[in-house]
Design a protein around this motif. Structure first.
Motif, PDB file in Angstrom:
ATOM      1  N   SER A   1       0.849  -1.192   0.000  1.00  0.00           N
ATOM      2  CA  SER A   1       0.000   0.000   0.000  1.00  0.00           C
ATOM      3  C   SER A   1       0.883   1.238   0.000  1.00  0.00           C
ATOM      4  CB  SER A   1      -0.904   0.018   1.235  1.00  0.00           C
ATOM      5  OG  SER A   1      -1.635   1.225   1.321  1.00  0.00           O
ATOM      6  N   THR A   2       0.537   2.212  -0.844  1.00  0.00           N
ATOM      7  CA  THR A   2       1.218   3.510  -0.855  1.00  0.00           C
ATOM      8  C   THR A   2       0.236   4.564  -0.388  1.00  0.00           C
ATOM      9  OG1 THR A   2       2.628   2.862  -2.722  1.00  0.00           O
ATOM     10  CG2 THR A   2       2.443   5.215  -2.248  1.00  0.00           C
ATOM     11  N   ARG A   3       0.618   5.338   0.626  1.00  0.00           N
ATOM     12  CA  ARG A   3      -0.281   6.360   1.150  1.00  0.00           C
ATOM     13  C   ARG A   3       0.486   7.317   2.055  1.00  0.00           C
ATOM     14  NH1 ARG A   3      -3.535   4.681   6.290  1.00  0.00           N
ATOM     15  NH2 ARG A   3      -2.910   6.844   6.544  1.00  0.00           N
ATOM     16  N   LYS A   4      -0.230   8.309   2.568  1.00  0.00           N
ATOM     17  CA  LYS A   4       0.374   9.299   3.462  1.00  0.00           C
ATOM     18  C   LYS A   4       0.232   8.881   4.917  1.00  0.00           C
ATOM     19  CE  LYS A   4       0.140  13.469   0.626  1.00  0.00           C
ATOM     20  NZ  LYS A   4      -0.321  14.882   0.546  1.00  0.00           N
ATOM     21  N   PHE A   5       1.205   9.363   5.737  1.00  0.00           N
ATOM     22  CA  PHE A   5       1.195   9.147   7.181  1.00  0.00           C
ATOM     23  C   PHE A   5       1.555  10.457   7.871  1.00  0.00           C
ATOM     24  CE2 PHE A   5       2.123   5.123   5.183  1.00  0.00           C
ATOM     25  CZ  PHE A   5       1.247   4.265   5.829  1.00  0.00           C
ATOM     26  N   TRP A   6       1.296  10.486   9.190  1.00  0.00           N
ATOM     27  CA  TRP A   6       1.503  11.726   9.946  1.00  0.00           C
ATOM     28  C   TRP A   6       2.151  11.416  11.289  1.00  0.00           C
ATOM     29  CZ3 TRP A   6      -2.717  10.129   7.315  1.00  0.00           C
ATOM     30  CH2 TRP A   6      -3.113  10.894   6.209  1.00  0.00           C
ATOM     31  N   ARG A   7       3.240  12.126  11.585  1.00  0.00           N
ATOM     32  CA  ARG A   7       3.892  12.011  12.887  1.00  0.00           C
ATOM     33  C   ARG A   7       4.290  13.403  13.355  1.00  0.00           C
ATOM     34  NH1 ARG A   7       8.191   7.205  11.423  1.00  0.00           N
ATOM     35  NH2 ARG A   7       6.670   5.559  10.972  1.00  0.00           N
ATOM     36  N   TYR A   8       3.976  13.701  14.596  1.00  0.00           N
ATOM     37  CA  TYR A   8       4.361  15.004  15.136  1.00  0.00           C
ATOM     38  C   TYR A   8       5.755  14.862  15.736  1.00  0.00           C
ATOM     39  CZ  TYR A   8       3.916  19.665  17.030  1.00  0.00           C
ATOM     40  OH  TYR A   8       4.110  20.995  17.279  1.00  0.00           O
ATOM     41  N   GLU A   9       6.782  15.112  14.929  1.00  0.00           N
ATOM     42  CA  GLU A   9       8.153  14.945  15.373  1.00  0.00           C
ATOM     43  C   GLU A   9       9.021  16.058  14.796  1.00  0.00           C
ATOM     44  OE1 GLU A   9       9.462  11.166  14.004  1.00  0.00           O
ATOM     45  OE2 GLU A   9       9.078  11.572  11.907  1.00  0.00           O
ATOM     46  N   GLN A  10      10.280  16.073  15.214  1.00  0.00           N
ATOM     47  CA  GLN A  10      11.199  17.121  14.785  1.00  0.00           C
ATOM     48  C   GLN A  10      11.457  17.024  13.284  1.00  0.00           C
ATOM     49  OE1 GLN A  10      12.384  19.605  16.740  1.00  0.00           O
ATOM     50  NE2 GLN A  10      13.257  20.498  14.891  1.00  0.00           N
ATOM     51  N   VAL A  11      11.295  18.125  12.578  1.00  0.00           N
ATOM     52  CA  VAL A  11      11.523  18.156  11.132  1.00  0.00           C
ATOM     53  C   VAL A  11      13.018  18.248  10.871  1.00  0.00           C
ATOM     54  CG1 VAL A  11      11.055  19.376   8.990  1.00  0.00           C
ATOM     55  CG2 VAL A  11       9.286  19.244  10.763  1.00  0.00           C
ATOM     56  N   GLN A  12      13.534  17.375  10.013  1.00  0.00           N
ATOM     57  CA  GLN A  12      14.953  17.380   9.664  1.00  0.00           C
ATOM     58  C   GLN A  12      15.114  16.762   8.287  1.00  0.00           C
ATOM     59  OE1 GLN A  12      17.097  14.183  12.004  1.00  0.00           O
ATOM     60  NE2 GLN A  12      15.248  14.397  13.270  1.00  0.00           N
ATOM     61  N   GLN A  13      16.374  16.634   7.839  1.00  0.00           N
ATOM     62  CA  GLN A  13      16.624  16.098   6.507  1.00  0.00           C
ATOM     63  C   GLN A  13      15.952  14.735   6.334  1.00  0.00           C
ATOM     64  OE1 GLN A  13      20.325  14.144   5.563  1.00  0.00           O
ATOM     65  NE2 GLN A  13      20.558  15.303   3.670  1.00  0.00           N
ATOM     66  N   GLY A  14      15.121  14.628   5.303  1.00  0.00           N
ATOM     67  CA  GLY A  14      14.470  13.363   5.001  1.00  0.00           C
ATOM     68  C   GLY A  14      13.355  12.984   5.950  1.00  0.00           C
ATOM     69  N   ARG A  15      12.944  13.885   6.837  1.00  0.00           N
ATOM     70  CA  ARG A  15      11.881  13.564   7.798  1.00  0.00           C
ATOM     71  C   ARG A  15      10.909  14.732   7.872  1.00  0.00           C
ATOM     72  NH1 ARG A  15      13.290  10.925  13.498  1.00  0.00           N
ATOM     73  NH2 ARG A  15      13.442   9.138  12.095  1.00  0.00           N
ATOM     74  N   PHE A  16       9.652  14.440   7.617  1.00  0.00           N
ATOM     75  CA  PHE A  16       8.600  15.448   7.663  1.00  0.00           C
ATOM     76  C   PHE A  16       7.483  14.973   8.575  1.00  0.00           C
ATOM     77  CE2 PHE A  16      10.771  15.853   3.616  1.00  0.00           C
ATOM     78  CZ  PHE A  16      11.019  17.215   3.534  1.00  0.00           C
ATOM     79  N   ARG A  17       6.534  15.842   8.863  1.00  0.00           N
ATOM     80  CA  ARG A  17       5.407  15.459   9.714  1.00  0.00           C
ATOM     81  C   ARG A  17       4.290  14.819   8.897  1.00  0.00           C
ATOM     82  NH1 ARG A  17       5.644  20.742  13.803  1.00  0.00           N
ATOM     83  NH2 ARG A  17       7.437  19.930  14.977  1.00  0.00           N
ATOM     84  N   GLU A  18       4.272  15.082   7.619  1.00  0.00           N
ATOM     85  CA  GLU A  18       3.407  14.358   6.689  1.00  0.00           C
ATOM     86  C   GLU A  18       4.305  13.784   5.617  1.00  0.00           C
ATOM     87  OE1 GLU A  18      -0.750  15.378   4.619  1.00  0.00           O
ATOM     88  OE2 GLU A  18       0.938  16.395   3.659  1.00  0.00           O
ATOM     89  N   PHE A  19       4.174  12.490   5.362  1.00  0.00           N
ATOM     90  CA  PHE A  19       5.073  11.844   4.414  1.00  0.00           C
ATOM     91  C   PHE A  19       4.351  10.683   3.745  1.00  0.00           C
ATOM     92  CE2 PHE A  19       5.462   9.971   8.556  1.00  0.00           C
ATOM     93  CZ  PHE A  19       5.514   8.607   8.349  1.00  0.00           C
ATOM     94  N   SER A  20       4.877  10.254   2.618  1.00  0.00           N
ATOM     95  CA  SER A  20       4.305   9.134   1.878  1.00  0.00           C
ATOM     96  C   SER A  20       5.293   7.977   1.866  1.00  0.00           C
ATOM     97  CB  SER A  20       3.986   9.538   0.434  1.00  0.00           C
ATOM     98  OG  SER A  20       3.018  10.559   0.397  1.00  0.00           O
ATOM     99  N   GLN A  21       4.779   6.769   1.975  1.00  0.00           N
ATOM    100  CA  GLN A  21       5.633   5.597   1.870  1.00  0.00           C
ATOM    101  C   GLN A  21       4.820   4.413   1.370  1.00  0.00           C
ATOM    102  OE1 GLN A  21       7.102   5.164   5.919  1.00  0.00           O
ATOM    103  NE2 GLN A  21       5.615   3.564   6.378  1.00  0.00           N
ATOM    104  N   THR A  22       5.538   3.424   0.850  1.00  0.00           N
ATOM    105  CA  THR A  22       4.931   2.177   0.409  1.00  0.00           C
ATOM    106  C   THR A  22       5.278   1.086   1.408  1.00  0.00           C
ATOM    107  OG1 THR A  22       5.121   2.807  -1.921  1.00  0.00           O
ATOM    108  CG2 THR A  22       4.815   0.473  -1.443  1.00  0.00           C
TER     109      THR A  22
END
Length: 438
Positions: free
Chosen positions: A101-122
């Motif tokens: 499954s490919t979709r968006k996810f949400w985590r309230y964490e520190q934003v840094q290189q390669g890491r966002f609070r909303e992101f997509s993954q398979t």
């Protein structure tokens, strides 16, 4: 004007085209191995994450009470959700279950290189097989995804380990002085090994229940090379380590048969921070080190479905995300140019809309991307627009051309153009261009 929320991204068409290429490649590889696509909710009950990870996890969630008074959270990962799905229908589904499954996810964490609070993954998972072959197939799918993206063997490596090696070693220290080692806390510390200064790292191992001397010896054992694993088994002197090493070696042998052993490196300090992992784990890294964080990871989580109330079901999977995977592709020089591309622009000059529409329909029926004027622009403005969307070929349908029963075909790269009889375009050619008529 409103500001974009921190940790969330706007993706414009040029960048979206590259991201679509990435996920299309990842998904087509999964399909080739027989994984079937699923879709999952964006909301789950917060309790599911608390039960799995403890109350502190709430600080990392986008959680709230909905209008029905339920405590819910935007999903921070897919594994608990697919485990819930298997738990609900596990008796009905034929095994092994192979889903992606490919979709968006949400985590309230520190934003840094390669890491966002909303992101997509398979997410790619196998349920219902405890065999080393299943772990090896996960490694094979992951490796083929990367090579299909254009990455070479020297661009990436999989650092492979086994959670029970760590757990068994910690048990041996636990028995040594009848101490009370918090195994999960110690493994979480190992997961942060590369990010912590050594004194801080050792202090956290001590806080997990090891003595200072044991912390030093335990850490030294994590550097055991693959050729000396038998010595590690002898040191631990317990079934947990010996069975884990045996399983890990079987997985690597199966990976060799599947043609992906060259990508795998033994790394006992690879732990994966989530407590639900139970067996083989791995993380993908940029082999050059320029991308400083793990690109993605995965592993075996055999207890999770049972913990969620379903039948005991072994499971293994991994989850590449676009943020870090794009960094690796960019570093390796295989990321596509972020630009708009269009196969044809059909330009109208005069009262020729019906004829132009017919040409556009015919070209689209052959699978091409075709645009035409929808803004009542003049000749020059249409050409400028065609250039801005990266049109390869412009088909000019003009009143004067039609009087001669012709179209004008223009190559946008060179600026060259020629005329072609109406009944010869597009004719029998699948993708007719200026070169076909010059």
């Amino acid at each position: 004007m409103y500001d974009r929320i921190k940790g969330f991204r706007d993706t414009y068409p040029e960048s979206m085209g590259a991201r679509r290429w990435l996920f299309d490649t990842v998904e087509s590889t999964a399909r080739g191995y027989g994984f079937r696509e699923i879709d999952t909710p964006a909301l789950e009950r917060t309790e599911m994450y608390v039960d799995k990870s403890g109350e502190e996890i709430v600080e990392e969630l986008y959680s709230f009470e909905d209008q029905g008074g339920r405590d819910v959270a935007l999903t921070p990962e897919l594994t608990p959700t697919v485990a819930r799905m298997v738990a609900e229908r596990g008796q009905e589904l034929s095994k092994p279950i192979k889903w992606f499954s490919t979709r968006k996810f949400w985590r309230y964490e520190q934003v840094q290189q390669g890491r966002f609070r909303e992101f997509s993954q398979t997410n790619v998972d196998i349920f219902g097989s405890a065999e080393p072959d299943a772990d090896a197939e996960i490694l094979a799918v992951a490796a083929e995804m990367l090579t299909e993206l254009g990455l070479q063997p020297d661009d990436f490596e999989f650092r492979v380990s086994h959670r029970d090696v760590l757990g068994g070693l910690l048990e041996s220290f636990d028995d040594e002085d009848a101490t009370d080692v918090d195994t999960e806390a110690a493994i979480r510390t190992v997961d942060k090994r590369a990010k912590l200064e050594r004194p801080q790292y050792l202090d956290q191992l001590v806080a997990a229940g090891l003595s200072a001397d044991q912390a030093e010896r335990f850490d030294d054992l994590l550097d055991t090379p693959e050729s000396e694993l038998d010595e590690l088994v002898a040191f631990a002197d317990n079934d947990r380590v010996s069975k884990a090493i045996e399983n890990l070696q079987a997985v690597l042998e199966a990976a060799d048969d599947l043609g992906v052993r060259e990508y795998c490196t033994l790394s006992l300090s690879t732990a994966r921070g989530l407590d639900y992992y139970t067996g083989t784990v791995f993380e993908c890294f940029d082999a050059t080190g320029e991308v400083s964080r793990a690109v993605f990871g995965g592993g075996r989580y055999d207890d999770l479905i049972g913990d969620l109330g379903g039948p005991d079901t072994p499971a293994v999977g991994f989850a590449p995300g676009d943020a870090t995977l794009s960094l690796l592709c960019q570093r390796a020089g295989v990321w596509p140019e972020e630009s708009l591309t269009t196969d044809y622009y059909v330009l109208t000059a005069g009262d020729t809309r019906s004829q132009a529409a017919a040409v556009a329909r015919e070209l689209r029926s052959r699978g091409h991307v075709v645009e035409s004027d929808v803004a009542d622009r003049g000749f020059g403005a249409q050409l400028d627009y065609a250039d801005s969307i990266g049109a390869e070929t412009v088909v000019i349908v003009g009143e004067q051309d039609l009087e001669s029963d012709e179209y004008t075909i223009k190559d946008m790269d060179s600026g060259d153009q020629t005329t072609v009889p109406v009944d010869e375009f597009p004719g029998d050619l699948e993708r007719p261009t200026f070169a076909d008529f010059a």
